[in-house]
Design a protein around this motif. Structure first.
Motif, PDB file in Angstrom:
ATOM      1  N   GLN A 133       6.302   3.571  -6.120  1.00 29.62           N
ATOM      2  CA  GLN A 133       5.269   4.217  -6.929  1.00 29.62           C
ATOM      3  C   GLN A 133       5.830   4.802  -8.226  1.00 29.62           C
ATOM      4  OE1 GLN A 133       2.213   6.559  -4.501  1.00 29.62           O
ATOM      5  NE2 GLN A 133       3.997   6.460  -3.139  1.00 29.62           N
ATOM      6  N   GLY A 134       7.124   4.637  -8.448  1.00 31.61           N
ATOM      7  CA  GLY A 134       7.737   5.174  -9.650  1.00 31.61           C
ATOM      8  C   GLY A 134       8.017   6.664  -9.581  1.00 31.61           C
ATOM      9  N   LYS A 135       7.982   7.232  -8.389  1.00 30.31           N
ATOM     10  CA  LYS A 135       8.264   8.664  -8.200  1.00 30.31           C
ATOM     11  C   LYS A 135       9.763   8.837  -7.989  1.00 30.31           C
ATOM     12  CE  LYS A 135       3.701   9.594  -6.217  1.00 30.31           C
ATOM     13  NZ  LYS A 135       2.977  10.133  -5.046  1.00 30.31           N
ATOM     14  N   THR A 136      10.496   8.612  -9.074  1.00 28.14           N
ATOM     15  CA  THR A 136      11.947   8.523  -9.020  1.00 28.14           C
ATOM     16  C   THR A 136      12.615   9.798  -8.521  1.00 28.14           C
ATOM     17  OG1 THR A 136      11.808   6.980 -10.859  1.00 28.14           O
ATOM     18  CG2 THR A 136      13.980   7.884 -10.362  1.00 28.14           C
TER      19      THR A 136
ATOM     20  N   SER B 146       0.875  -1.182   0.000  1.00 26.53           N
ATOM     21  CA  SER B 146       0.000   0.000   0.000  1.00 26.53           C
ATOM     22  C   SER B 146       0.909   1.228   0.000  1.00 26.53           C
ATOM     23  CB  SER B 146      -0.908  -0.015   1.236  1.00 26.53           C
ATOM     24  OG  SER B 146      -1.769  -1.122   1.198  1.00 26.53           O
ATOM     25  N   TYR B 147       1.548   1.446  -1.133  1.00 28.96           N
ATOM     26  CA  TYR B 147       2.612   2.436  -1.210  1.00 28.96           C
ATOM     27  C   TYR B 147       2.131   3.873  -1.038  1.00 28.96           C
ATOM     28  CZ  TYR B 147       5.017  -1.692  -2.910  1.00 28.96           C
ATOM     29  OH  TYR B 147       5.528  -2.954  -3.032  1.00 28.96           O
ATOM     30  N   ALA B 148       0.979   4.208  -1.604  1.00 28.13           N
ATOM     31  CA  ALA B 148       0.458   5.572  -1.444  1.00 28.13           C
ATOM     32  C   ALA B 148       0.108   5.840   0.018  1.00 28.13           C
ATOM     33  CB  ALA B 148      -0.757   5.797  -2.340  1.00 28.13           C
TER      34      ALA B 148
ATOM     35  N   GLN C 288      14.757  10.191  -5.097  1.00 28.97           N
ATOM     36  CA  GLN C 288      16.161  10.607  -5.072  1.00 28.97           C
ATOM     37  C   GLN C 288      16.371  11.774  -4.111  1.00 28.97           C
ATOM     38  OE1 GLN C 288      16.906  11.305  -9.228  1.00 28.97           O
ATOM     39  NE2 GLN C 288      17.578   9.203  -9.580  1.00 28.97           N
ATOM     40  N   ARG C 289      15.454  12.748  -4.129  1.00 24.98           N
ATOM     41  CA  ARG C 289      15.562  13.877  -3.189  1.00 24.98           C
ATOM     42  C   ARG C 289      15.465  13.380  -1.747  1.00 24.98           C
ATOM     43  NH1 ARG C 289      12.831  16.553  -7.257  1.00 24.98           N
ATOM     44  NH2 ARG C 289      10.769  16.003  -6.466  1.00 24.98           N
ATOM     45  N   THR C 290      14.580  12.451  -1.520  1.00 25.74           N
ATOM     46  CA  THR C 290      14.403  11.909  -0.175  1.00 25.74           C
ATOM     47  C   THR C 290      15.649  11.162   0.276  1.00 25.74           C
ATOM     48  OG1 THR C 290      12.027  11.761  -0.533  1.00 25.74           O
ATOM     49  CG2 THR C 290      12.914  10.480   1.289  1.00 25.74           C
TER      50      THR C 290
ATOM     51  N   LEU D 227       9.850   6.625   3.497  1.00 23.07           N
ATOM     52  CA  LEU D 227       9.282   7.465   2.456  1.00 23.07           C
ATOM     53  C   LEU D 227       9.985   7.206   1.124  1.00 23.07           C
ATOM     54  CD1 LEU D 227       7.397   9.695   1.476  1.00 23.07           C
ATOM     55  CD2 LEU D 227       9.090  11.370   2.302  1.00 23.07           C
ATOM     56  N   SER D 228      11.289   7.090   1.160  1.00 21.91           N
ATOM     57  CA  SER D 228      12.048   6.811  -0.057  1.00 21.91           C
ATOM     58  C   SER D 228      11.582   5.503  -0.699  1.00 21.91           C
ATOM     59  CB  SER D 228      13.537   6.749   0.268  1.00 21.91           C
ATOM     60  OG  SER D 228      14.263   6.345  -0.860  1.00 21.91           O
ATOM     61  N   LYS D 229      11.386   4.479   0.104  1.00 20.85           N
ATOM     62  CA  LYS D 229      10.922   3.184  -0.411  1.00 20.85           C
ATOM     63  C   LYS D 229       9.525   3.307  -1.009  1.00 20.85           C
ATOM     64  CE  LYS D 229      13.634   0.670   2.989  1.00 20.85           C
ATOM     65  NZ  LYS D 229      13.577  -0.064   4.259  1.00 20.85           N
TER      66      LYS D 229
END
Length: 78
Positions: free
Chosen positions: A51-54, A19-21, A58-60, A44-46
């Motif tokens: 979710q593909g929010k690359t 349940s990534y979101a 990366q910022r996280t 949060l990074s995981k």
């Protein structure tokens, strides 16, 4: 017990349940309570990566690296 610990556990369970979101939301809530918390940033990074929010992931991860570096230096001075 730290106030954010239940949120970290919930976020971890959400990650395991894919349940990534929901996990993203939970870890962001934890970070609102305890900014720059390394455990929340890691989760949060995981969640973002899954979710593909690359770019966000990366910022996280950069924020996480800074957080851990500061945490380590605080441990060495005690």
């Amino acid at each position: 017990m730290l106030a954010g610990a239940p949120l970290q556990r919930l976020g971890d369970m959400q990650l395991k349940a894919k349940s990534y979101a929901a996990a993203e939301k939970t870890f962001r809530e934890d970070l609102a309570l305890r900014p720059a918390n390394g455990w929340a940033l890691s989760g949060l990074s995981k969640a973002l990566s899954a979710q593909g929010k690359t770019a966000d992931a990366q910022r996280t991860r950069r924020d996480l690296a800074v957080s851990w570096a500061v945490a380590d230096s605080q441990l060495r001075t005690q």
